[in-house]
Design an enzyme around this catalytic site. Structure first.
Site, PDB file in Angstrom:
ATOM      1  N   GLY A  78       5.780   8.436   1.009  1.00  0.00           N
ATOM      2  CA  GLY A  78       6.753   8.175   2.072  1.00  0.00           C
ATOM      3  C   GLY A  78       7.630   6.979   1.712  1.00  0.00           C
ATOM      4  O   GLY A  78       8.859   7.009   1.864  1.00  0.00           O
ATOM      5  N   HIS A  79       6.994   5.907   1.209  1.00  0.00           N
ATOM      6  CA  HIS A  79       7.781   4.730   0.807  1.00  0.00           C
ATOM      7  C   HIS A  79       8.715   5.075  -0.358  1.00  0.00           C
ATOM      8  O   HIS A  79       9.862   4.631  -0.394  1.00  0.00           O
ATOM      9  CB  HIS A  79       6.855   3.599   0.349  1.00  0.00           C
ATOM     10  CG  HIS A  79       6.005   3.012   1.425  1.00  0.00           C
ATOM     11  ND1 HIS A  79       4.644   3.207   1.483  1.00  0.00           N
ATOM     12  CD2 HIS A  79       6.318   2.219   2.490  1.00  0.00           C
ATOM     13  CE1 HIS A  79       4.150   2.550   2.522  1.00  0.00           C
ATOM     14  NE2 HIS A  79       5.142   1.955   3.153  1.00  0.00           N
ATOM     15  N   GLN A 112       3.306  -9.364  13.477  1.00  0.00           N
ATOM     16  CA  GLN A 112       3.438  -8.087  14.182  1.00  0.00           C
ATOM     17  C   GLN A 112       2.093  -7.445  14.494  1.00  0.00           C
ATOM     18  O   GLN A 112       2.035  -6.306  14.945  1.00  0.00           O
ATOM     19  CB  GLN A 112       4.342  -7.142  13.392  1.00  0.00           C
ATOM     20  CG  GLN A 112       3.782  -6.631  12.083  1.00  0.00           C
ATOM     21  CD  GLN A 112       4.839  -5.869  11.282  1.00  0.00           C
ATOM     22  OE1 GLN A 112       5.741  -6.451  10.713  1.00  0.00           O
ATOM     23  NE2 GLN A 112       4.724  -4.544  11.241  1.00  0.00           N
ATOM     24  N   ARG A 136      -2.318   3.854   7.234  1.00  0.00           N
ATOM     25  CA  ARG A 136      -3.466   3.855   8.153  1.00  0.00           C
ATOM     26  C   ARG A 136      -4.254   5.167   8.096  1.00  0.00           C
ATOM     27  O   ARG A 136      -5.353   5.232   8.635  1.00  0.00           O
ATOM     28  CB  ARG A 136      -3.011   3.529   9.579  1.00  0.00           C
ATOM     29  CG  ARG A 136      -2.547   2.079   9.703  1.00  0.00           C
ATOM     30  CD  ARG A 136      -2.309   1.654  11.128  1.00  0.00           C
ATOM     31  NE  ARG A 136      -2.174   0.216  11.248  1.00  0.00           N
ATOM     32  CZ  ARG A 136      -1.015  -0.452  11.386  1.00  0.00           C
ATOM     33  NH1 ARG A 136       0.116   0.207  11.417  1.00  0.00           N
ATOM     34  NH2 ARG A 136      -1.006  -1.752  11.484  1.00  0.00           N
ATOM     35  N   GLY A 146      11.796   4.073   7.559  1.00  0.00           N
ATOM     36  CA  GLY A 146      11.339   5.436   7.809  1.00  0.00           C
ATOM     37  C   GLY A 146      11.514   5.837   9.271  1.00  0.00           C
ATOM     38  O   GLY A 146      11.285   5.033  10.183  1.00  0.00           O
ATOM     39  N   ASN A 167       0.853  -1.185   0.000  1.00  0.00           N
ATOM     40  CA  ASN A 167       0.000   0.000   0.000  1.00  0.00           C
ATOM     41  C   ASN A 167       0.899   1.250   0.000  1.00  0.00           C
ATOM     42  O   ASN A 167       0.822   2.112   0.868  1.00  0.00           O
ATOM     43  CB  ASN A 167      -0.957  -0.007   1.199  1.00  0.00           C
ATOM     44  CG  ASN A 167      -2.027   1.063   1.039  1.00  0.00           C
ATOM     45  OD1 ASN A 167      -2.153   1.968   1.836  1.00  0.00           O
ATOM     46  ND2 ASN A 167      -2.787   0.992  -0.033  1.00  0.00           N
ATOM     47  N   LEU A 168       1.758   1.296  -0.992  1.00  0.00           N
ATOM     48  CA  LEU A 168       2.835   2.286  -1.022  1.00  0.00           C
ATOM     49  C   LEU A 168       2.302   3.699  -1.234  1.00  0.00           C
ATOM     50  O   LEU A 168       1.295   3.908  -1.903  1.00  0.00           O
ATOM     51  CB  LEU A 168       3.820   1.930  -2.142  1.00  0.00           C
ATOM     52  CG  LEU A 168       4.429   0.526  -2.046  1.00  0.00           C
ATOM     53  CD1 LEU A 168       5.390   0.278  -3.211  1.00  0.00           C
ATOM     54  CD2 LEU A 168       5.131   0.302  -0.716  1.00  0.00           C
ATOM     55  N   GLN A 180      10.548   1.528  15.990  1.00  0.00           N
ATOM     56  CA  GLN A 180      10.865   0.386  15.128  1.00  0.00           C
ATOM     57  C   GLN A 180      12.304   0.487  14.611  1.00  0.00           C
ATOM     58  O   GLN A 180      13.054  -0.490  14.613  1.00  0.00           O
ATOM     59  CB  GLN A 180       9.881   0.341  13.955  1.00  0.00           C
ATOM     60  CG  GLN A 180      10.285  -0.614  12.843  1.00  0.00           C
ATOM     61  CD  GLN A 180       9.225  -0.754  11.781  1.00  0.00           C
ATOM     62  OE1 GLN A 180       8.235  -1.425  11.985  1.00  0.00           O
ATOM     63  NE2 GLN A 180       9.420  -0.142  10.619  1.00  0.00           N
ATOM     64  N   ASP A 233       8.492   5.637  12.044  1.00  0.00           N
ATOM     65  CA  ASP A 233       8.415   4.540  13.015  1.00  0.00           C
ATOM     66  C   ASP A 233       9.719   4.547  13.814  1.00  0.00           C
ATOM     67  O   ASP A 233      10.565   3.662  13.662  1.00  0.00           O
ATOM     68  CB  ASP A 233       8.201   3.218  12.280  1.00  0.00           C
ATOM     69  CG  ASP A 233       6.893   3.221  11.507  1.00  0.00           C
ATOM     70  OD1 ASP A 233       5.849   3.495  12.113  1.00  0.00           O
ATOM     71  OD2 ASP A 233       6.921   2.982  10.291  1.00  0.00           O
TER      72      ASP A 233
END
Ligand code: PAF
Length: 283
Positions: free
Chosen positions: A36-37, A61, A189, A149, A32-33, A155, A152
């Protein structure tokens, strides 16, 4: 661009590139790029001959009451975007390929010092799932460099620590957060937001900006900054998981002498749980 769905297929590509002495960059994603990706992909291409992106919505996850089943999946659009970004291989395995048929209790990677706090407190097991799948992907792709990124932030810290502790020969690069014009951090999201929720969502970025401005201007009472940030999100009707000022290096609470800080926030707006952060240096 080749689309590869098997581990053996990726390994064959990587073997050939390695034999030709090529350098490989890797961007793991859940698909779902968005822009940002693509910014991660642009960074990945620099200084490398090849780049691989993975698209895998990792069940490990997601908690039992989270959005695994509904997570947006747009493989055809993703493939087009990756092709346009100059990707060499799109690795799109299914769950059985990654975890084995019917696997119920796979080996897990725990990074305990970084995962019991912040999002780890609200999403038990989440970072174990992330660390485990990223370790598996690193072992499959064997990249020189992997790009994640900074949105996150926790992460990224977990992955850096795992790479250091387990001696993965991979350079981890953090890429700046890409934002919409009104400051909302780009995220798959964001699609869960209704029009009214989308209108209030940039309030997270504004609260982070206010907190970093206070820190930059010398405000020393961290607890007061956190309270004021959380109150500002709640005033927008958000359900606040946390609004926290932490040390960038290890996400622990800052002492008076710590200069390199990050302000992190997580809040639920309707069906969406959004996270964001801003880095700030004390004067
Ligand atoms: O950030 C993500 O999209 C995921 O957590 C990652 C790193 C691809 C692991 O599934």
């Amino acid at each position: 661009m080749q689309t590869v769905t098997t581990i053996a297929g990726v390994r064959a590509c990587v073997r050939a590139w390695r034999q030709a002495g090529e350098r490989i960059a890797f961007v793991p994603t859940m698909g779902n790029l968005h822009a940002g990706h693509i910014s991660l992909m642009e960074l990945a291409r620099q200084g490398h001959d090849r780049f691989i992106a993975s698209i895998f919505v990792n069940p490990m996850q997601f908690g039992p009451n989270e959005d695994f089943a509904h997570y947006p999946r747009t493989p055809a659009r993703d493939a087009q975007m990756l092709q346009d970004a100059g990707c060499d291989v799109m690795f799109m395995p299914d769950v059985a390929e990654m975890y084995g048929e019917g696997a119920t209790a796979p080996t897990r990677i725990d990074v305990p010092e970084l995962t019991t706090t912040l999002c780890g407190e609200f999403r038990p097991g989440h970072f174990e799932g992330v660390a485990t799948v990223v370790a598996k992907l690193f072992n499959i792709v064997l990249p020189d460099t992997a790009v994640f990124g900074e949105k996150d932030f926790q992460q990224l810290a977990v992955i850096r620590r795992m790479v250091a502790d387990l001696c993965f020969p991979v350079t981890v690069v953090g890429a700046p957060t890409v934002r919409e014009a009104d400051g909302l951090a780009m995220s798959s999201r964001n699609q869960y937001l209704t029009a009214e929720e989308r209108r209030i969502a940039p309030g997270i970025h504004r609260a982070l900006l206010a907190a970093t401005a206070a820190i930059r201007s010398g405000a020393a009472d961290v607890a007061a900054i956190e309270r004021s940030g959380a109150a500002s999100l709640a005033a927008h009707g958000m359900q606040v998981d946390y609004f926290a000022v932490r040390r960038r290096v290890d996400l622990t609470h800052p002492g008076a002498g710590d200069r390199e800080l990050v302000v992190l926030a997580a809040a639920r707006i309707g069906k969406a749980r959004l996270i964001d952060n801003l880095q700030v240096d004390r004067p």
